[in-house]
Design a protein around this motif. Structure first.
Motif, PDB file in Angstrom:
ATOM      1  N   LYS A   1       0.821  -1.184  -0.295  1.00  0.00           N
ATOM      2  CA  LYS A   1       0.109  -0.109  -0.136  1.00  0.00           C
ATOM      3  C   LYS A   1       1.233   1.030  -0.007  1.00  0.00           C
ATOM      4  O   LYS A   1       2.163   1.084   0.093  1.00  0.00           O
ATOM      5  CB  LYS A   1      -0.932   0.259   1.172  1.00  0.00           C
TER       6      LYS A   1
ATOM      7  N   ALA B   1      -7.203   1.758  -5.063  1.00  0.00           N
ATOM      8  CA  ALA B   1      -6.212   1.731  -4.221  1.00  0.00           C
ATOM      9  C   ALA B   1      -6.056   2.837  -4.075  1.00  0.00           C
ATOM     10  O   ALA B   1      -5.531   3.648  -2.798  1.00  0.00           O
ATOM     11  CB  ALA B   1      -5.539  -0.048  -4.170  1.00  0.00           C
ATOM     12  N   GLU B   2      -4.989   3.558  -5.095  1.00  0.00           N
ATOM     13  CA  GLU B   2      -4.241   4.312  -5.232  1.00  0.00           C
ATOM     14  C   GLU B   2      -4.305   6.043  -5.772  1.00  0.00           C
ATOM     15  O   GLU B   2      -4.833   5.764  -6.341  1.00  0.00           O
ATOM     16  CB  GLU B   2      -3.003   4.272  -5.582  1.00  0.00           C
TER      17      GLU B   2
ATOM     18  N   ASN C   1      -4.422   1.203   4.581  1.00  0.00           N
ATOM     19  CA  ASN C   1      -3.650   0.047   4.616  1.00  0.00           C
ATOM     20  C   ASN C   1      -4.596  -1.058   5.346  1.00  0.00           C
ATOM     21  O   ASN C   1      -4.714  -1.967   4.957  1.00  0.00           O
ATOM     22  CB  ASN C   1      -3.047   0.504   5.846  1.00  0.00           C
TER      23      ASN C   1
ATOM     24  N   PRO D   1      -8.383  -0.389   1.439  1.00  0.00           N
ATOM     25  CA  PRO D   1      -7.793  -0.089   0.726  1.00  0.00           C
ATOM     26  C   PRO D   1      -8.177   0.308  -0.073  1.00  0.00           C
ATOM     27  O   PRO D   1      -8.798  -0.022  -1.571  1.00  0.00           O
ATOM     28  CB  PRO D   1      -6.813  -0.846  -0.040  1.00  0.00           C
TER      29      PRO D   1
END
Lengths: 142, 142
Positions: free
Chosen positions: A81, B49-50, B89, B92
């Protein structure tokens, strides 16, 4: 006491930064002593406290650099992550932490600012880490 | 175990969110149970997720919302510092924490994810908190 002027500010009076890339508006540091391999900081050069102190053009610029750093770290290190944060309670000068996180790091899945849960696994960086990161930033900025 | 699919994801299966503003791409939640008055979350609607999974247009959009929330919280609450973070974390699914911080809150100057340092001072929100926040976001988005 938190510094409120540029005189006392760690980012205005940097003496030992590991600078990976430096631009007119912001710079990217490799946080080599953090125990989190690949930990980077994107620091706004001017002394402003908050993200929303920047106008839209500057906000988009700094986040383009943040995203380029994040993407490059993901590509090089394959973390589980990514963590991105602008806190600045101790040093109120705009800077973004960009942190690759792993299941076996010292704090996972908690934030790196929580208490450690274990001894973190050691993790080596590629020899061309800084060069690749710099290239990724320059490429993103065109 | 961290959820890796939309099935187990808290933000894909929300049941009790306090939604302040909802758009096609993201929404703004008021985190009413956090012990940090005014704590908001900007949640990307799609399960990514990011931050760097978004393209530039979407990144700029979500950060425009984050900045509008931050600016509105500063204007209404006059915090000593703002904290902004995308960690994920445990969940996500891209979300930005936007947190007003005060010298007398439970964790200051540490992150809210560290151990508490004191019993935090209680702090009331204006009665029109959600309405003003919503208006600020709509105004920023034009």
């Amino acid at each position: 006491m938190t510094p409120t002027s540029t005189e006392a500010c760690l980012f205005c009076n940097a003496s030992s930064e590991s600078v990976v890339w430096s631009g007119a508006r912001c710079r990217v540091l490799h946080v080599t002593d953090a125990g989190f391999a690949g930990f980077c900081r994107v620091v706004w050069n001017e002394h402003v406290a908050e993200f929303s102190d920047l106008d839209e053009t500057d906000r988009n610029h700094v986040m383009k650099v943040v995203a380029a750093v994040e993407r490059s770290l993901r590509s090089m290190l394959s973390p589980h992550k990514m963590n991105v944060a602008s806190l600045g309670n101790q040093t109120p000068h705009l800077h973004w932490h960009v942190i690759p996180r792993y299941r076996d790091d010292s704090h996972y899945p908690n934030s790196i600012w929580a208490a450690p849960r274990r001894e973190g696994a050691a993790r080596a960086l590629p020899g061309d880490f800084a060069a690749k990161l710099r290239k990724a930033i320059e490429s993103a900025l065109g």
